[in-house]
Write an enzyme that holds these catalytic residues in place. Structure first.
Site, short mmCIF file in Angstrom:
data_model
loop_
_atom_site.label_atom_id
_atom_site.label_comp_id
_atom_site.label_asym_id
_atom_site.label_seq_id
_atom_site.Cartn_x
_atom_site.Cartn_y
_atom_site.Cartn_z
N VAL A 67 0.83 -0.96 -0.01
CA VAL A 67 -0.46 0.49 0.27
C VAL A 67 0.52 1.15 -0.29
CG1 VAL A 67 -2.36 -1.20 0.76
CG2 VAL A 67 -0.40 -0.46 2.75
N TYR A 158 2.60 1.48 22.54
CA TYR A 158 1.56 0.66 21.51
C TYR A 158 1.64 2.42 21.08
CZ TYR A 158 -2.17 -0.82 18.94
OH TYR A 158 -3.32 -2.03 17.81
N LYS A 165 -4.16 4.66 14.81
CA LYS A 165 -5.38 4.30 15.16
C LYS A 165 -6.43 5.51 15.01
CE LYS A 165 -5.08 -0.31 14.74
NZ LYS A 165 -5.20 -0.79 13.55
N LEU A 197 1.08 -11.69 13.73
CA LEU A 197 2.68 -10.86 14.27
C LEU A 197 3.11 -9.98 13.94
CD1 LEU A 197 4.25 -12.92 12.16
CD2 LEU A 197 4.70 -11.71 10.07
N ALA A 198 2.03 -8.88 13.38
CA ALA A 198 2.02 -7.54 13.84
C ALA A 198 1.28 -7.26 15.33
CB ALA A 198 0.43 -6.99 13.03
P1 NAP Z 1 -0.71 -9.65 11.25
O1 NAP Z 1 -1.22 -10.88 10.61
O2 NAP Z 1 0.98 -9.63 10.78
O3 NAP Z 1 -1.12 -8.45 9.50
C1 NAP Z 1 -0.68 -6.74 9.60
C2 NAP Z 1 -0.97 -7.22 7.51
O4 NAP Z 1 -0.62 -5.58 7.62
C3 NAP Z 1 0.52 -7.95 7.26
O5 NAP Z 1 -0.61 -8.80 6.40
C4 NAP Z 1 1.43 -6.89 6.71
O6 NAP Z 1 2.62 -7.27 6.49
C5 NAP Z 1 0.44 -6.54 6.03
N1 NAP Z 1 1.23 -5.43 6.08
C6 NAP Z 1 2.40 -4.08 6.57
N2 NAP Z 1 2.93 -3.47 5.86
C7 NAP Z 1 2.68 -2.98 4.70
C8 NAP Z 1 1.97 -2.90 3.39
N3 NAP Z 1 3.16 -1.97 3.47
N4 NAP Z 1 0.94 -2.90 2.04
C9 NAP Z 1 0.21 -3.68 2.34
N5 NAP Z 1 0.32 -4.69 3.66
C10 NAP Z 1 0.98 -4.44 4.84
O7 NAP Z 1 -1.34 -8.89 11.94
P2 NAP Z 1 -2.95 -8.47 12.61
O8 NAP Z 1 -2.45 -8.27 13.80
O9 NAP Z 1 -3.81 -9.41 11.74
O10 NAP Z 1 -3.04 -7.10 11.88
C11 NAP Z 1 -4.57 -6.82 11.60
C12 NAP Z 1 -4.87 -5.60 11.90
O11 NAP Z 1 -5.41 -5.87 12.36
C13 NAP Z 1 -4.27 -4.60 11.43
O12 NAP Z 1 -4.71 -3.45 11.65
C14 NAP Z 1 -4.08 -4.30 13.41
O13 NAP Z 1 -3.07 -2.89 13.98
C15 NAP Z 1 -5.46 -4.99 13.31
N6 NAP Z 1 -5.20 -4.81 15.65
C16 NAP Z 1 -5.07 -6.15 15.42
C17 NAP Z 1 -4.64 -6.49 17.30
C18 NAP Z 1 -4.29 -8.02 17.60
O14 NAP Z 1 -4.34 -8.14 18.41
N7 NAP Z 1 -3.22 -8.38 16.83
C19 NAP Z 1 -5.69 -5.41 18.15
C20 NAP Z 1 -6.92 -4.84 16.81
C21 NAP Z 1 -6.43 -4.64 15.51
P3 NAP Z 1 3.35 -7.95 6.78
O15 NAP Z 1 3.71 -8.85 7.32
O16 NAP Z 1 4.59 -8.34 5.34
O17 NAP Z 1 4.36 -6.39 7.18
#
Ligand code: NAP
Length: 258
Positions: A67, A158, A165, A197-198
């Site tokens: 993105v 955070y 966010k 992962l994130a």
């Molecule tokens: P995740 O599996 O690591 O997903 C995050 C995704 O964002 C990864 O696929 C990552 O790819 C992608 N990304 C990062 N930079 C990018 C770029 N330049 N272009 C396109 N994609 C990119 O973690 P997740 O927890 O499911 O996160 C998904 C969403 O949920 C995020 O917005 C996160 O903040 C939100 N969220 C997560 C939690 C939690 O506790 N897990 C709680 C609340 C909200 P790469 O691996 O290559 O970086």
């Protein structure tokens, strides 16, 4: 009986890194409800994993989309125009910040680190939506992004992701207003901590998760499947009267005062 039937609908799901990703849990629910799904991956490194996952979703597409590169977003829009002709569901599950910005002092966030986190984690939702607009079905398309409580509360470590966010949630409301005139809905799920992962990139994530489980009204953490089910609801006609909403899927944690 009320059922969710998304057959004939097309869903772009961005942000699948592996089987733990919240976007993957959402993609699975959309697929089970009958939607055709397109998964995007951020870079070549993730391609084999995402292709393997997509193999479980019959008839799905897998495309690259970083993105931070408009040309890859254009390429996705072109391909979906050619192959599908319309888009009824868009899921944005993308966030990124430099590791040092998720453990150091917030006050010391660099200009570059701040810009990067906001570009990838908030601006991309606007920008991708803009690119997909010609494809988005009038009167019925539904958009969803993923947020966290740090948008509105102080959460240790955070840091800049909380700033991102906050912007993301404001964008949900502003887009809901603007796109509402075309019958397009825009919502967010604010998820409790799930080990992905994130999330593992946030310093102290495991103790944060323990704290949530102790304090939340349901006395436990949530699962990614619970995020998937709530997302499916918001993306379906069952939520046809809901837009601009931040829906908490956090075992009730956000209602607590102490
Ligand atoms: P995740 O599996 O690591 O997903 C995050 C995704 O964002 C990864 O696929 C990552 O790819 C992608 N990304 C990062 N930079 C990018 C770029 N330049 N272009 C396109 N994609 C990119 O973690 P997740 O927890 O499911 O996160 C998904 C969403 O949920 C995020 O917005 C996160 O903040 C939100 N969220 C997560 C939690 C939690 O506790 N897990 C709680 C609340 C909200 P790469 O691996 O290559 O970086």
């Amino acid at each position: 009986m009320v059922t969710i039937d998304l057959s004939g609908k097309h869903a772009l799901v961005m942000g699948v890194a592996n089987h733990r990703s919240l976007s993957w849990a959402i993609a699975q629910q959309l697929h089970h409800a009958g939607a055709r799904v397109c998964l995007t991956y951020a870079n070549e490194r993730l391609k084999p994993m995402v292709e393997e996952l997509a193999g479980h979703l019959h008839g799905s597409l897998v495309l690259e989309c970083d993105v931070t590169q408009d040309r890859t977003i254009h390429a996705v829009a072109r391909r979906l125009t050619r192959d599908w002709g319309s888009l009824e569901v868009l899921v944005h599950g993308i966030a990124y910040a430099n590791k040092e910005d998720l453990e150091g002092k917030f006050v010391a966030t660099s200009r570059e680190g701040f810009q990067l986190a906001l570009e990838v984690s908030a601006y991309s939702f606007l920008n991708v939506t803009h690119h997909m607009l010609p494809l988005l079905e009038q009167n019925g398309a539904s958009l969803l992004t993923l947020s966290y409580l740090a948008a509105e509360r102080a959460v240790p470590n955070y840091n800049v992701m909380g700033s991102a966010k906050a912007v993301l949630e404001q964008s949900v409301r502003q887009l809901a207003w603007e796109l509402g005139a075309r019958g397009i809905r825009v919502n967010a799920v604010s998820a409790g901590p799930v080990s992905t992962l994130a999330a593992r990139g946030i310093h102290g994530f495991l103790s944060m998760q323990r704290h949530h489980a102790e304090k939340a009204p349901l006395r436990r953490n949530i699962t990614k499947e619970e995020v998937g089910k709530a997302a499916l609801f918001l993306l379906s006609d069952l939520a046809s009267g809901i837009t601009g909403e931040i829906l908490y899927v956090d075992a009730g944690y956000h209602v607590m005062g102490v």
